[in-house]
Write a protein that holds these residues in place. Sequence first.
Motif, PDB file in Angstrom:
ATOM      1  N   GLU A 113       1.112   4.100  -3.052  1.00 18.10           N
ATOM      2  CA  GLU A 113       0.890   5.530  -2.853  1.00 18.10           C
ATOM      3  C   GLU A 113       2.044   6.348  -3.422  1.00 18.10           C
ATOM      4  OE1 GLU A 113       0.255   6.040   1.292  1.00 18.10           O
ATOM      5  OE2 GLU A 113      -1.744   5.138   1.286  1.00 18.10           O
ATOM      6  N   ARG A 114       3.278   5.868  -3.258  1.00 22.47           N
ATOM      7  CA  ARG A 114       4.436   6.573  -3.802  1.00 22.47           C
ATOM      8  C   ARG A 114       4.397   6.584  -5.334  1.00 22.47           C
ATOM      9  NH1 ARG A 114       9.031   6.713  -0.363  1.00 22.47           N
ATOM     10  NH2 ARG A 114       8.331   6.784   1.808  1.00 22.47           N
ATOM     11  N   LEU A 137       1.732   6.267  -7.301  1.00 21.81           N
ATOM     12  CA  LEU A 137       0.643   7.140  -7.755  1.00 21.81           C
ATOM     13  C   LEU A 137       1.028   8.602  -7.615  1.00 21.81           C
ATOM     14  CD1 LEU A 137      -2.418   5.237  -6.273  1.00 21.81           C
ATOM     15  CD2 LEU A 137      -1.872   5.518  -8.674  1.00 21.81           C
ATOM     16  N   SER A 138       1.709   8.929  -6.529  1.00 25.75           N
ATOM     17  CA  SER A 138       2.165  10.306  -6.352  1.00 25.75           C
ATOM     18  C   SER A 138       3.147  10.698  -7.441  1.00 25.75           C
ATOM     19  CB  SER A 138       2.807  10.463  -4.972  1.00 25.75           C
ATOM     20  OG  SER A 138       3.309  11.773  -4.773  1.00 25.75           O
ATOM     21  N   LEU A 160       0.821  -1.210   0.000  1.00 23.34           N
ATOM     22  CA  LEU A 160       0.000   0.000   0.000  1.00 23.34           C
ATOM     23  C   LEU A 160       0.858   1.265   0.000  1.00 23.34           C
ATOM     24  CD1 LEU A 160      -2.756  -1.084   2.565  1.00 23.34           C
ATOM     25  CD2 LEU A 160      -3.030  -0.780   0.099  1.00 23.34           C
ATOM     26  N   GLU A 161       1.901   1.267   0.828  1.00 18.79           N
ATOM     27  CA  GLU A 161       2.778   2.431   0.889  1.00 18.79           C
ATOM     28  C   GLU A 161       3.479   2.669  -0.447  1.00 18.79           C
ATOM     29  OE1 GLU A 161       5.373   1.720   4.154  1.00 18.79           O
ATOM     30  OE2 GLU A 161       3.849   2.144   5.684  1.00 18.79           O
ATOM     31  N   CYS A 162       3.950   1.573  -1.066  1.00 15.75           N
ATOM     32  CA  CYS A 162       4.628   1.697  -2.351  1.00 15.75           C
ATOM     33  C   CYS A 162       3.660   2.192  -3.429  1.00 15.75           C
ATOM     34  CB  CYS A 162       5.238   0.355  -2.749  1.00 15.75           C
ATOM     35  SG  CYS A 162       6.311   0.433  -4.189  1.00 15.75           S
ATOM     36  N   VAL A 179      -4.725   8.957  -4.784  1.00 16.63           N
ATOM     37  CA  VAL A 179      -4.733   7.653  -4.122  1.00 16.63           C
ATOM     38  C   VAL A 179      -6.178   7.256  -3.855  1.00 16.63           C
ATOM     39  CG1 VAL A 179      -3.999   6.327  -2.132  1.00 16.63           C
ATOM     40  CG2 VAL A 179      -2.498   8.116  -3.070  1.00 16.63           C
TER      41      VAL A 179
END
Length: 238
Positions: A227-228, A230-231, A223-225, A237
């Motif tokens: 988000e990165r 997509l940013s 999930l964290e990756c 997100v």
Amino acid sequence: ETVTPALGIEEIPKQIGATFGHELLRLNARVAELVKIGGEIGLVKLKNGERIEASQVVVATDVAEAARLLRPMASVAGLEAIEYRHSITLYFTAPEPPVEGALIMMNGDAKGLTNSVVPLTNVNPSCAPSGAHLISATILGERPETDGQLAEIVKAEMRVWFPNHNVEPWELLRGYRLKNHQMAQPPNFQDHRPTCETGVPGLWLAGESTTNSSIDGAVQSGLECAERVLSRLGAGVA
């Protein structure tokens, strides 16, 4: 409370895959290498010779495979230093479980080989062969004994653990020896874990190696990756 899917852990990735369509999943397509074009990731080359163009690539594999793929183009601090712990898990069938309830019973005095015992059918009655209960016993580290010899040692220890339960009918069903069962997690281990950033634009790392050695850690890392990524792409997100 915590739960597991009635049909097994594999239902979790199936559910994730269903959110974007299984037709986008490629199975049995081993990656040979990643190719950087200019300063960014550009190609994913498969073992079968196929080349897939990609502006963003997330390496989400076991630690050894991640290190192999990343080594030619990125030095990810802490990744190759990760060590693993080994374990042996023996599965027994029995007429009845040694205790009632969905419990993990731990070795509290560090005597003997058995580290933990789980009456699995108390958690999921459908996981055992018909008419039997399924019990797992886990031993930490590697051992020279055969599975059959270890089963006899475990049963001898269970007579002490459960003095009011008859362990004689326990029958060894199967044993699994896992050389990379869980990452070593000494105190403050997370201070030395790699992050999802590899230093190469468009190339990312995900998996329990960036968080903690668990299913939850792997999902959290993904999930964290995401988000990165997509940013980086300028997308919101969901």
